[in-house]
Design a protein around this motif. Sequence first.
Motif, PDB file in Angstrom:
ATOM      1  N   ILE A 218       0.871  -1.177   0.000  1.00  0.00           N
ATOM      2  CA  ILE A 218       0.000   0.000   0.000  1.00  0.00           C
ATOM      3  C   ILE A 218       0.906   1.223   0.000  1.00  0.00           C
ATOM      4  O   ILE A 218       1.864   1.288   0.771  1.00  0.00           O
ATOM      5  CB  ILE A 218      -0.899   0.044   1.244  1.00  0.00           C
ATOM      6  N   ARG A 255      -0.459  -7.013   3.730  1.00  0.00           N
ATOM      7  CA  ARG A 255      -0.019  -5.783   3.086  1.00  0.00           C
ATOM      8  C   ARG A 255       1.109  -5.151   3.890  1.00  0.00           C
ATOM      9  O   ARG A 255       1.125  -5.176   5.117  1.00  0.00           O
ATOM     10  CB  ARG A 255      -1.163  -4.753   3.011  1.00  0.00           C
ATOM     11  N   SER A 296      -0.388  -2.840  -4.734  1.00  0.00           N
ATOM     12  CA  SER A 296      -1.771  -3.268  -4.962  1.00  0.00           C
ATOM     13  C   SER A 296      -2.769  -2.164  -4.655  1.00  0.00           C
ATOM     14  O   SER A 296      -3.861  -2.131  -5.219  1.00  0.00           O
ATOM     15  CB  SER A 296      -2.097  -4.493  -4.100  1.00  0.00           C
ATOM     16  N   ASP A 297      -2.386  -1.229  -3.762  1.00  0.00           N
ATOM     17  CA  ASP A 297      -3.332  -0.235  -3.282  1.00  0.00           C
ATOM     18  C   ASP A 297      -2.635   1.101  -3.046  1.00  0.00           C
ATOM     19  O   ASP A 297      -1.479   1.143  -2.613  1.00  0.00           O
ATOM     20  CB  ASP A 297      -3.969  -0.678  -1.958  1.00  0.00           C
ATOM     21  N   HIS A 331      -5.195   3.242 -11.702  1.00  0.00           N
ATOM     22  CA  HIS A 331      -5.934   2.104 -12.262  1.00  0.00           C
ATOM     23  C   HIS A 331      -5.213   1.531 -13.480  1.00  0.00           C
ATOM     24  O   HIS A 331      -5.147   0.307 -13.661  1.00  0.00           O
ATOM     25  CB  HIS A 331      -7.349   2.529 -12.646  1.00  0.00           C
ATOM     26  N   SER A 335      -3.494  -1.081 -10.046  1.00  0.00           N
ATOM     27  CA  SER A 335      -3.705  -1.007  -8.600  1.00  0.00           C
ATOM     28  C   SER A 335      -5.037  -0.347  -8.268  1.00  0.00           C
ATOM     29  O   SER A 335      -5.614   0.381  -9.074  1.00  0.00           O
ATOM     30  CB  SER A 335      -2.574  -0.209  -7.942  1.00  0.00           C
ATOM     31  N   ASN A 336      -5.504  -0.592  -7.055  1.00  0.00           N
ATOM     32  CA  ASN A 336      -6.685   0.076  -6.520  1.00  0.00           C
ATOM     33  C   ASN A 336      -6.282   1.395  -5.883  1.00  0.00           C
ATOM     34  O   ASN A 336      -5.153   1.547  -5.405  1.00  0.00           O
ATOM     35  CB  ASN A 336      -7.371  -0.797  -5.469  1.00  0.00           C
ATOM     36  N   PHE A 338      -7.809   4.445  -3.090  1.00  0.00           N
ATOM     37  CA  PHE A 338      -8.803   4.883  -2.123  1.00  0.00           C
ATOM     38  C   PHE A 338      -8.513   6.333  -1.772  1.00  0.00           C
ATOM     39  O   PHE A 338      -7.357   6.703  -1.546  1.00  0.00           O
ATOM     40  CB  PHE A 338      -8.749   3.998  -0.878  1.00  0.00           C
ATOM     41  N   ASP A 377     -11.909   3.428  -5.703  1.00  0.00           N
ATOM     42  CA  ASP A 377     -12.366   2.102  -5.288  1.00  0.00           C
ATOM     43  C   ASP A 377     -12.935   2.101  -3.877  1.00  0.00           C
ATOM     44  O   ASP A 377     -13.451   1.077  -3.418  1.00  0.00           O
ATOM     45  CB  ASP A 377     -11.202   1.115  -5.377  1.00  0.00           C
ATOM     46  N   PHE A 424      -8.772  -3.867   1.646  1.00  0.00           N
ATOM     47  CA  PHE A 424      -7.570  -4.473   1.088  1.00  0.00           C
ATOM     48  C   PHE A 424      -7.716  -5.968   0.853  1.00  0.00           C
ATOM     49  O   PHE A 424      -6.755  -6.627   0.453  1.00  0.00           O
ATOM     50  CB  PHE A 424      -6.379  -4.186   1.996  1.00  0.00           C
ATOM     51  N   ARG A 426      -9.891  -6.951  -1.319  1.00  0.00           N
ATOM     52  CA  ARG A 426     -10.363  -7.014  -2.696  1.00  0.00           C
ATOM     53  C   ARG A 426      -9.225  -7.416  -3.622  1.00  0.00           C
ATOM     54  O   ARG A 426      -8.061  -7.074  -3.413  1.00  0.00           O
ATOM     55  CB  ARG A 426     -10.909  -5.661  -3.138  1.00  0.00           C
ATOM     56  N   HIS A 428      -7.272  -7.227  -7.336  1.00  0.00           N
ATOM     57  CA  HIS A 428      -7.057  -6.157  -8.319  1.00  0.00           C
ATOM     58  C   HIS A 428      -8.089  -6.308  -9.435  1.00  0.00           C
ATOM     59  O   HIS A 428      -8.216  -7.354 -10.036  1.00  0.00           O
ATOM     60  CB  HIS A 428      -5.660  -6.252  -8.941  1.00  0.00           C
TER      61      HIS A 428
END
Length: 432
Positions: A218, A255, A296-297, A331, A335-336, A338, A377, A424, A426, A428
């Motif tokens: 993250i 993460r 990933s985030d 995106h 990656s996501n 927030f 997301d 987290f 979720r 990808h």
Amino acid sequence: MFERRTFLKAVGAATGISATGADVSGACDSPRNGSPSHGRGGAHERFVGAWSGSPVPPGQSGLSRTGFEDRTLREIVHTSVGGSAVRIRLTNEYGTKGVTIDAATVGIRDTGATVLSKTNRTVTFGGEKSVFIPAGAVVYSDPIELSVEPDQDLAVSLYASAATGPATWHPLALHTTYISQRGNHTADADGDQFTNSTQSWFFLGGVDVIARKPTSTIVAFGDSITDGFNSTPGADHTWPDYLARRLTDHRSVHRSIVNAGISGNRLLHDANPGLSFGNNALARLDHDVIAQPNVSDVIILEGINDIGQYPPAVTAEQMIAGLTQIAKRVHASGSNIFAGTLTPTRGAKYGNRYDSPEGEAKREMVNRFIRTTDVFDGVIDFDAAIRDPAQPDRIRPEYDSGDHLHPNDAGYRAMADAVDLSLFKRTHRHTR
């Protein structure tokens, strides 16, 4: 410590190469040449970010402007996740000339500038103990055998014999960087030669680890509120630090988290020349966020300085457009992302643009967008977490550091507690 064959197997699985690390106090083999896999999230990529410090250009004066010559820097960093091996990332992104780092080590910090006995390891780059970093460039070390735990201090020591010139740096370290007397003291376990200190990082951009289980990174992307301004130095009480501890304790979410906050940073415009507040968020997104290992985030909390302090003025609509562009690019990287709502500013002591009806209207409009759009997301409502229920445009007194803009340690913890960890879990859903 696990046996060397286990380490080599782990490195081979993670990077496709073999490597050895060494205690600098004894003889050792050198890592073999090679480079890690660059796949994102693939079976052979297990490096994740354990720490980062987003780089900025040198200031107009001070150590970042003068640089270093025949000195060793011992820089203290704090891990968000553990692993079986480490690599460091060195940066000369804002240097005016090439820099040679003649020697480097990494070990577990004991106290002060002291390294825990028998943990100090020689760092190599393509099997060599020194590395040349061209102006504007970044380099990665070889994987180095070192068992690292989450929530642990590392000591990264860098020696440059020749004058470096102006140094790429991160001004707000919230940890001490120790500066030695003349000479190469990277192998010193004690801190006797490190007689000077500062609270900034120089030339060090990141520390990655080979995680012991499948893990991804993250990135906390923001300004001084993410950087941790006004939190207690040395206590690791930024909101990303508190979130890292929650992630460690929540064993079903694998993460790490790295901090890509820069104090004074803006979403849409660079700071005035000479202010070490970094390039605008859109400009630094690729190298500070997307280039982190196995991302990933992303959590973005940016925009309060666009409202508050520096010309040129921007509209809420322009800020929304900038946030939307960042979401699209994250995106596109797979990656996501927030979005965090902008926190209260009433009474802020850094200029009347923060504390004004016009500024508050912009903040509220941006927050309405964040809370209602499907561009992101998910939403992390930092504003709701620390605002005063009786005066929603103010930080709650128990969370206010005293400047009415930055939280204190308790406020940063409340921000971390506002993050729903199920976000987290979720998978990808975005591809390049």
